[in-house]
Design a protein around this motif. Structure first.
Motif, short mmCIF file in Angstrom:
data_model
loop_
_atom_site.label_atom_id
_atom_site.label_comp_id
_atom_site.label_asym_id
_atom_site.label_seq_id
_atom_site.Cartn_x
_atom_site.Cartn_y
_atom_site.Cartn_z
N GLY A 1 14.37 -58.20 -37.60
CA GLY A 1 15.03 -59.47 -37.89
C GLY A 1 15.98 -59.87 -36.77
N GLU A 2 16.57 -58.85 -36.12
CA GLU A 2 17.52 -59.14 -35.04
C GLU A 2 16.81 -59.76 -33.84
OE1 GLU A 2 19.49 -55.45 -34.07
OE2 GLU A 2 19.94 -55.08 -36.19
N TYR A 3 15.47 -59.61 -33.80
CA TYR A 3 14.73 -60.07 -32.60
C TYR A 3 13.89 -61.31 -32.84
CZ TYR A 3 16.93 -56.33 -30.53
OH TYR A 3 17.93 -55.55 -30.07
N ARG A 4 14.19 -61.98 -33.95
CA ARG A 4 13.50 -63.20 -34.35
C ARG A 4 13.39 -64.20 -33.19
NH1 ARG A 4 13.47 -65.57 -39.57
NH2 ARG A 4 14.54 -63.72 -40.27
N THR A 5 14.45 -64.34 -32.43
CA THR A 5 14.48 -65.40 -31.41
C THR A 5 13.91 -64.95 -30.07
OG1 THR A 5 16.66 -64.63 -30.83
CG2 THR A 5 16.55 -66.48 -32.38
N LYS A 6 13.58 -63.69 -29.97
CA LYS A 6 13.30 -63.16 -28.64
C LYS A 6 11.92 -63.55 -28.10
CE LYS A 6 17.14 -60.84 -28.51
NZ LYS A 6 18.25 -61.20 -27.65
N GLN A 7 10.94 -63.70 -29.00
CA GLN A 7 9.61 -64.01 -28.50
C GLN A 7 9.64 -65.35 -27.76
OE1 GLN A 7 6.41 -65.10 -31.11
NE2 GLN A 7 5.09 -63.54 -30.24
N ALA A 8 10.39 -66.30 -28.35
CA ALA A 8 10.50 -67.62 -27.73
C ALA A 8 11.09 -67.47 -26.34
CB ALA A 8 11.38 -68.51 -28.59
N ALA A 9 11.97 -66.46 -26.18
CA ALA A 9 12.60 -66.26 -24.87
C ALA A 9 11.67 -65.48 -23.93
CB ALA A 9 13.91 -65.52 -25.05
N GLY A 10 10.45 -65.27 -24.33
CA GLY A 10 9.47 -64.62 -23.44
C GLY A 10 9.37 -63.12 -23.64
N GLN A 11 10.13 -62.57 -24.57
CA GLN A 11 10.05 -61.12 -24.78
C GLN A 11 8.86 -60.79 -25.69
OE1 GLN A 11 13.84 -59.93 -26.39
NE2 GLN A 11 14.23 -58.61 -24.64
N VAL A 12 8.23 -59.66 -25.39
CA VAL A 12 7.15 -59.18 -26.26
C VAL A 12 7.73 -58.09 -27.16
CG1 VAL A 12 4.93 -57.99 -26.31
CG2 VAL A 12 5.37 -59.74 -24.58
N ILE A 13 7.49 -58.21 -28.48
CA ILE A 13 8.02 -57.21 -29.42
C ILE A 13 6.83 -56.45 -30.01
CG2 ILE A 13 9.54 -56.86 -31.42
CD1 ILE A 13 10.93 -58.60 -29.36
N GLY A 14 6.93 -55.13 -30.05
CA GLY A 14 5.85 -54.31 -30.62
C GLY A 14 6.38 -53.31 -31.63
N VAL A 15 5.57 -53.04 -32.65
CA VAL A 15 5.93 -52.03 -33.65
C VAL A 15 4.90 -50.90 -33.57
CG1 VAL A 15 6.35 -51.58 -36.10
CG2 VAL A 15 6.90 -53.83 -35.14
N LEU A 16 5.38 -49.70 -33.38
CA LEU A 16 4.51 -48.53 -33.28
C LEU A 16 4.80 -47.60 -34.46
CD1 LEU A 16 5.17 -47.65 -29.51
CD2 LEU A 16 3.41 -49.18 -30.43
N GLY A 17 3.93 -46.61 -34.67
CA GLY A 17 4.23 -45.53 -35.60
C GLY A 17 3.88 -45.83 -37.04
N CYS A 18 4.60 -45.13 -37.94
CA CYS A 18 4.20 -45.08 -39.35
C CYS A 18 4.32 -46.42 -40.06
CB CYS A 18 5.01 -44.01 -40.07
SG CYS A 18 4.64 -42.37 -39.45
N VAL A 19 5.38 -47.19 -39.79
CA VAL A 19 5.51 -48.50 -40.45
C VAL A 19 4.38 -49.41 -39.96
CG1 VAL A 19 6.95 -50.56 -40.74
CG2 VAL A 19 7.98 -48.29 -40.85
N ALA A 20 4.07 -49.34 -38.67
CA ALA A 20 2.97 -50.15 -38.13
C ALA A 20 1.68 -49.82 -38.88
CB ALA A 20 2.80 -49.85 -36.64
N GLN A 21 1.41 -48.53 -39.07
CA GLN A 21 0.17 -48.13 -39.74
C GLN A 21 0.19 -48.55 -41.20
OE1 GLN A 21 -2.32 -46.44 -37.86
NE2 GLN A 21 -3.44 -47.32 -39.57
N GLN A 22 1.35 -48.39 -41.82
CA GLN A 22 1.44 -48.66 -43.26
C GLN A 22 1.36 -50.15 -43.57
OE1 GLN A 22 4.51 -46.39 -45.49
NE2 GLN A 22 5.22 -48.46 -45.90
N GLU A 23 2.08 -50.95 -42.79
CA GLU A 23 2.15 -52.39 -43.09
C GLU A 23 1.05 -53.16 -42.38
OE1 GLU A 23 4.47 -53.64 -45.22
OE2 GLU A 23 5.28 -51.62 -45.53
N GLY A 24 0.53 -52.63 -41.28
CA GLY A 24 -0.58 -53.26 -40.56
C GLY A 24 -0.28 -54.71 -40.18
N LYS A 25 -1.32 -55.56 -40.39
CA LYS A 25 -1.20 -56.95 -39.94
C LYS A 25 -0.15 -57.73 -40.74
CE LYS A 25 -5.86 -57.15 -38.21
NZ LYS A 25 -7.22 -57.49 -38.48
N GLU A 26 0.23 -57.17 -41.90
CA GLU A 26 1.28 -57.78 -42.71
C GLU A 26 2.56 -58.00 -41.89
OE1 GLU A 26 0.86 -58.75 -45.81
OE2 GLU A 26 2.98 -59.29 -46.10
N ILE A 27 2.76 -57.13 -40.89
CA ILE A 27 3.96 -57.26 -40.05
C ILE A 27 3.97 -58.63 -39.34
CG2 ILE A 27 5.13 -56.35 -37.97
CD1 ILE A 27 4.37 -53.57 -38.91
#
Ligand code: SAM
Ligand code: SF4
Length: 495
Positions: free
Chosen positions: A122-148
């Motif tokens: 949530g803290e990085y909501r604005t960052k993609q617009a600023a050109g930053q790429v955000i990635g989620v790795l690990g267990c939450v990524a696997q568990q939530e999948g595309k829902e993220i």
């Protein structure tokens, strides 16, 4: 001495430690990975961390920030991910604001851990617009999948640990500007090996020998998030241990969710106990640890290896989870209380003393007061050297989610407190019995106070000690214990 250690059983990072580690104002000077980025700079004397030999793929000036949540396997995965990124030409930075790529390596073992990841995102909501790429790795990524992507549309990469082998391809897609890149396959027999690992600790190296888990404990997400058990070939493990020794590492910690279920896929078919002995035989290696062991696969051959080879540290982490056979059956732990106690008796009969630590879950669905009382009597019977305790947390996809008779939160908290107090007393007595004992200590921290140092014994106790020497970090010294608290010892260097 009083105060609080901020180093503790750091190999078990990510777990809720039962008791605060107590000592003086000693601070670890090791780069701490949990909740922090993996620093690219070397903070301490010792061997150079392995860094990237080549740069391919990333655009000019690409930088990354990587924050790790969870267990030591996640810490080590992050070291490998950092290696992959460095070899693609990324530079590591210490703040997410300074990074073009922000990665969270996540844990979902308990609900709170997963919630923390979403609040961080949530803290990085604005960052993609600023050109930053955000990635989620690990267990939450696997568990939530595309829902993220739905919950946090500013995320571009979602990748579970079983797909890390594909990380270079996935990163290439991210670098090409793809907004929704996923690696979520758990149907794999591959382990995550990379030619470059950026290790944090200059003296002790983590080394994963088995990934995933084929056990099916009713409460646990790991089989879903980390995929099936895959062991790494013994010759590849031994090659890496030799390389680590050449780089100056003297302690290696073999990792796996069920490390002792190791099954060598190569034609050598080395047993886990044979692998332990072979790792300890590598010239330059002085200490070998392993975690976590599953009681079902813990055999007499492992105890015989510990007896035969003093380089194998005298510490075994053997999670019990409950002292009640009825609850163990509901948890599908595949052993009874008595069978577990037989393993403990085997360890206690060993020719040298072996420290034993464990994990306990309180408030599993249907756990009665009588079941809980059995856990307390088990603690008294085993006399653990340390314990990690958890309130049961219902997790998605797990069989226990639909079990009746949930225990109210307040009752879980009460049981946790009782358990921790019981263990605190046990630890105080055990540690007090070690006063006037000599220990070999690997020195890993220096206090701001003059002549104060800290390190770990072979039995994995933290010891805070005085020495007039000037440069002890990374060395092994003899320390006489002169005092004890429930979580640590104090002492003085002796010759
Ligand atoms: N593989 C190890 C074993 O078999 O004991 C444990 C790995 S797990 C990452 C670490 C610990 O987290 C477990 O031993 C257990 O005590 C705790 N744990 C796992 N799932 C949990 C849950 N749903 N609620 C509370 N604690 C949990
Ligand atoms: Fe989870 Fe059980 Fe596997 Fe440990 S053995 S990782 S607790 S399923």
């Amino acid at each position: 001495m009083g105060g609080t250690f901020d180093i503790s059983l750091d190999s078990l990072a990510g777990r809720s430690v039962t008791l605060e580690d107590v000592s003086s104002e000693c601070t670890s000077e090791l780069p701490q990975t949990q909740g922090k980025d993996l620093r690219a700079v070397r903070l301490l004397p010792g061997p150079e961390p392995q860094t990237a030999p080549c740069a391919t793929g990333a655009r000019d000036g690409a930088t990354f920030f990587l924050e790790t949540f969870g267990c030591q396997m996640n810490d080590h995965d992050s070291e490998k991910v950092a290696g992959v990124l460095l070899s693609r030409g990324y530079k590591q930075v210490e703040s997410p604001d300074a990074a073009s790529l922000v990665l969270y390596n996540t844990c979902s073992i308990r609900e709170k851990a997963a919630q923390k990841v979403f609040s961080r995102l949530g803290e990085y909501r604005t960052k993609q617009a600023a050109g930053q790429v955000i990635g989620v790795l690990g267990c939450v990524a696997q568990q939530e999948g595309k829902e993220i992507f739905e919950r946090a549309p500013w995320v571009s990469l979602v990748c579970g640990s079983a797909s890390y082998r594909k990380l270079p391809e996935l990163l290439a897609q991210v670098e090409a500007g793809n907004q929704r890149v996923t690696g979520l396959n758990t149907d794999t027999d591959e382990t995550f090996e990379t030619p470059v690992t950026r290790r944090d600790n200059p003296w002790r190296a983590y080394l994963t020998i088995i990934e995933g888990c084929d056990k099916a404990c009713a409460y646990c997400v790991v089989p879903f998030t980390r995929g099936p058990e895959r062991s790494r070939a013994s010759d590849s493990i031994l090659k890496e241990v030799r390389e680590l020794a050449e780089l100056g590492y003297s302690e290696v910690q073999l990792l796996g969710q069920t490390v002792n279920s190791y099954a060598d896929p190569s034609s050598r078919r080395m047993r886990f106990s044979e692998l332990l002995l072979a790792v300890a035989d590598v010239p330059g290696m002085r200490r070998v640890r392993f975690t976590t062991s599953h009681p079902r696969d813990f055999g007499a051959d492992i105890v015989a290896a510990l007896e035969a080879q003093p380089k194998l540290c005298n510490h075994v982490h053997l999670p019990v989870q409950s002292g009640s056979t009825r609850v163990l059956r509901e948890m599908v732990r595949t052993y009874t209380r008595d069978e577990y106690l037989e393993k403990i008796a085997m360890l206690r009969r060993a020719k040298r003393p072996i420290a034993i630590t464990t994990d306990v879950i309180v408030g599993f669905p249907g756990e009665t007061e009588a079941d809980f009382a059995e856990t307390l009597t088990l603690l008294e019977e085993v006399q653990y050297d340390s314990l990690f305790s958890f309130k049961y947390s219902p997790r998605p996809n797990t069989p226990s989610l639909s079990m009746p008779d949930a225990i109210p939160e307040a009752e879980k908290s009460r049981r946790l407190t009782v358990l921790q107090e019981t263990q605190r007393e046990i630890q105080s007595k055990r540690n007090a019995s070690l006063v006037n004992t000599r220990f070999e200590v690997l020195v890993s921290g220096k206090s701001r106070r003059e002549n104060q140092w800290s390190g770990h014994t072979s039995c994995h106790r933290v010891i805070n000690f005085t020495s007039q020497e000037q440069n002890l970090l990374g060395t092994y010294v003899q320390v006489l214990a002169t005092g004890a608290g429930p979580n640590s010892l104090v002492g003085e260097q002796v010759t």
